[in-house]
Design an enzyme around this catalytic site. Structure first.
Site, short mmCIF file in Angstrom:
data_model
loop_
_atom_site.label_atom_id
_atom_site.label_comp_id
_atom_site.label_asym_id
_atom_site.label_seq_id
_atom_site.Cartn_x
_atom_site.Cartn_y
_atom_site.Cartn_z
N HIS A 144 39.36 53.99 34.05
CA HIS A 144 40.89 53.59 34.73
C HIS A 144 41.61 52.71 33.75
O HIS A 144 42.79 52.82 33.64
CB HIS A 144 40.30 53.08 35.87
CG HIS A 144 41.64 52.83 36.95
ND1 HIS A 144 42.00 53.90 37.69
CD2 HIS A 144 42.17 51.44 37.18
CE1 HIS A 144 43.22 53.46 38.32
NE2 HIS A 144 43.13 52.04 38.12
N HIS A 170 45.85 55.94 43.67
CA HIS A 170 44.58 55.20 44.42
C HIS A 170 43.81 56.11 45.26
O HIS A 170 43.89 56.08 46.54
CB HIS A 170 45.49 54.11 45.18
CG HIS A 170 44.72 52.71 45.01
ND1 HIS A 170 44.66 52.02 46.24
CD2 HIS A 170 44.32 51.93 43.86
CE1 HIS A 170 43.98 50.81 45.80
NE2 HIS A 170 44.17 50.86 44.56
#
Length: 736
Positions: free
Chosen positions: A49, A95
């Site tokens: 990420h 998300h």
């Protein structure tokens, strides 16, 4: 007295998402066993990420430069120049994992995070968009996830005060265990007042701004870099909790402090919280950073250094401040009721030092944590080419009119009004075109200019042929912006894929990126920002490859934008572009014939550009009264959407004699638009298009209250509208 730190064990290392070879790399780098806090810092900074370690080598091939690009990838958001000292700041980010575990909070904090990325650059957010992918409607969790995510997106955006003006919502069984929530934000700034993350100057104060730090979001970035399994619901505590009202205060305070020339560098605390923001500021500026966690405002007692460094509590910023502006900046933040604390200083050491309770909890080389994190060239295999399906080999199980009614009531093609009516899409008073069209149009302040905004991708194409699917995603965004009269300028991407450790998944990513890159070059739309979300798998089953593309274009005069609604009776309906009747991977093939197979339609980028230029010219000249690009569902679905939007029917000619009827109406050939033209302009338009060699076929005329298709039964507009509008509300109400 603080509790003893856990012993570093193979199990603890694995729980932090670090592979044995990565841990060995840490040992070689620092020459000792890391502390527990240091292990957490490495875990946060070296995960997918934050580090893009599996994708970075391939992202380097993307086109990112153009004369109008002020800031490309690498900062919080991309920036393009639109003239008159105005700049557009925008980015899209995922998300996904948090939204599956806790859909409301996952979606709210996704919106909050992307808004911070934009206003961190000095821009005031003016619009949000989103791309949402859910599982099969029959899956027991889908309805709950749709309800929570849509409420979360609306709840945050509406409260913060930014309109949500567009997006995309799809359903497919491959998202059953991993939904996708991709949020895009767009802001406006002065072109000469863009703020960046790189720190400069030694001994400069590092200031913590915004809300207090709690234990919410612990390990969120690491969770977003791993597959799900049957125990994923236990990760609920790792989902952050958002407060849109605190974010609104943070926005106003940041913009005020920027206007006072107080800021050297600024970074929002998103993934990996204080760790990532501090490391990135120091690493980008070739400086060291020393933090004193005793100064960090907390809302929970007894927080450890590990917890404070990895917390992903929302609505927080880190800023390097001009020392002489310290008092002025503090007064501004106190005025807005927000925390302001000097938590450290820049140093010349290029070390990242963290102190807590008088002890050094971390002392690490900052460059190796940040922009020199591990980089992998993972093995990949090219996706197998699927055979072309010929239209004559597909039997039509029903007539075109019946198929149209059925298609309009399918999850992917039905109206998404139920979704976007929960968003305030007009707050701020600058929304010119609302959701439901090809692209949203937003006015820029008080002048004539407007922005055209869209989000698009066709995952089934990307799975069938990643290269063509990547090209098509960019081309579709290009067409959407063109269809409202906008000139496409740049894009942001959100690359959602499965486990990159599987060569076939890595091959999908590589193929899509090659297609995206080729399309961006051909269509003159550089990529200025983006996000990569990998490991979107549950128990070894991955999502469809979903490289969401967010497009931004400009209109010199928003009052001359086009919409898809039929405007008047008696206007000619023109099809611009060539129709070969491509049914492979079409919605018709899946929903009507029950088959998901074949090669997707090929994308000729030179044709896309030529047709786009022509349609844009027609809009600007005022000869096109309505415009809609042809995409999912094909030609007849596009015409039905135009008729429903304008509440005007149409009489349509039969397909050309050599064409298979159902392939003509429902094929998904690319580079096509439906355009309506007044009778007085028809001859001139057709003559011009013939002269320049752009295919143009008159296929009917507007009028009446039904779709009359030669050789088919007539379908009343009321029936079409009912089919189009009712599936989603009925589904969410438990009626189907």
């Amino acid at each position: 007295m603080s509790a003893p730190e856990p012993k570093i064990t193979p199990e603890l290392i694995a729980s932090h998402g670090l592979k044995p070879d990565e841990y060995q790399r840490i040992l070689d780098l620092i020459g000792r066993e890391p502390t527990f806090t240091e292990l957490g810092i490495f875990s946060a900074m070296w995960n997918e990420h934050c580090s893009y370690k599996s994708s970075r080598i391939h992202l380097k091939g993307l086109p990112t430069k153009a004369p109008w690009v002020l800031q490309g990838p690498g900062e919080n958001a991309g920036v393009i120049d639109i003239g008159d000292n105005q700049a557009v700041v925008f980015k899209m980010e995922s998300h996904n994992h948090p939204s599956y575990i806790e859909p409301y909070q996952g979606a709210t904090t996704g919106v909050g995070g992307i808004l911070r990325d934009v206003f961190t650059m000095g821009a005031r957010p003016i619009a949000c968009l989103n791309a949402l992918s859910f599982g099969d409607p029959s899956h027991p969790k889908t309805r709950h996830l749709v309800s929570g995510v849509v409420a979360g997106v609306g709840g945050y955006g509406n409260s913060f005060g930014v309109p949500t003006v567009g997006g995309q919502t799809r359903f497919h069984t491959r998202y059953d265990g991993n939904i996708l929530v991709n949020a895009m934000a767009v802001g406006l700034a002065d072109a000469d007042k863009i703020f960046l993350a790189a720190a400069s100057g030694v001994g400069m104060p590092i200031v913590y701004l915004g809300s207090k730090t709690g234990r919410d979001g612990m390990g969120g970035a690491t969770m977003a870099s791993a597959e799900f399994d049957e125990g994923s619901d236990e990760k609920r505590p790792t989902v952050q909790v958002g407060d849109p009202f605190a974010e609104k205060l943070l926005l106003e305070a940041c913009l005020e402090i920027m206007a006072k020339d107080c800021v050297i560098a600024i970074q929002d605390m998103g993934a990996a919280g204080l760790t990532c923001s501090a490391v990135e500021m120091g690493a980008k500026g070739d400086l060291g950073v020393e933090l004193d966690l005793d100064a960090v405002p907390t809302r929970e007692t007894g927080m450890t250094a590990y917890e404070m460094m990895l917390s992903e509590s929302q609505e927080r910023m880190l800023m390097v401040l001009k020392p002489e502006k310290e008092k002025e900046a503090e007064e501004i933040f106190k005025k807005w009721g927000l925390d302001f604390a000097i938590v450290g200083y820049t140093t010349p050491t290029k070390r990242f030092v963290v102190k807590h309770g008088g002890q050094v909890k971390a002392d690490l080389p900052i460059k190796e944590l940040g922009d020199e994190a591990p980089l992998y060239d993972r093995p990949w295999v090219e996706s197998e080419r699927l055979p072309v399906i010929h239209a004559r080999d597909i039997n039509a199980p029903m007539g075109a009119a019946e198929a149209l009614e059925k298609l309009l009531a399918t999850p992917d093609l039905c109206s998404k009004r139920w979704v976007w009516e929960q968003y305030d899409h007009v707050i701020g008073g600058n929304t010119v075109q609302r959701p439901g069209g090809d692209a949203a149009v937003v006015r820029i302040e008080d002048g004539p200019k407007g922005l055209a905004l869209t989000v698009d991708v066709t995952p089934r194409y990307c799975e069938a042929d990643p290269f063509e699917g990547g090209k098509q995603a960019v081309a579709e965004a290009y067409r959407n912006i063109t269809a409202v009269g906008g000139k496409p300028l740049a894009i942001t991407d959100n690359l959602n894929f499965g486990n990159p450790e599987r060569p076939e998944i890595m091959g999908q990513l590589v193929g899509c990126l090659k297609g995206i890159s080729e399309a961006c070059i051909a269509l003159d739309s550089p990529i200025v920002s983006g996000n990569v979300s990998l490991y979107n798998e549950t128990s070894g089953r991955g999502i469809l490859p979903t490289p969401s593309i967010g497009g931004v274009g400009v209109l010199d005069d928003f009052t001359k934008s086009a919409t898809l609604a039929f405007k008047a009776e008696g206007e000619a309906i023109l099809l611009i572009g060539e129709t070969k009747g491509w049914l492979g991977q079409s919605v018709y093939l899946r929903e009507i014939c029950g088959r998901e197979e074949g090669a997707p339609p090929p994308v000729d980028l030179a044709v896309e550009k030529r047709h786009g230029d022509v349609v844009r010219g027609m809009i600007h000249a005022g000869t096109a009264t309505a415009v809609h690009d042809v995409s999912d569902g094909g030609l007849l679905v596009a015409i039905a959407e135009m008729a429903i939007a304008g509440n005007i029917g149409a009489s349509l000619d039969a397909p050309p004699g050599e064409t298979v009827s159902h392939a003509w109406w429902f094929g998904e050939d690319q580079a096509r638009y439906v355009v309506t033209v007044k009778e007085a302009d028809l001859l001139a338009v057709k003559t011009k298009l013939k002269t320049i060699g752009v295919p143009c076929t008159q296929i009917g005329v507007t009028g009446g209250h039904a779709l009359k298709i030669e050789g088919e039964r007539t379908v009343d507009l009321k029936a079409l509208r009912h089919a189009h509008e009712h599936w989603l509300p009925d589904y969410m109400g438990g009626k189907n």
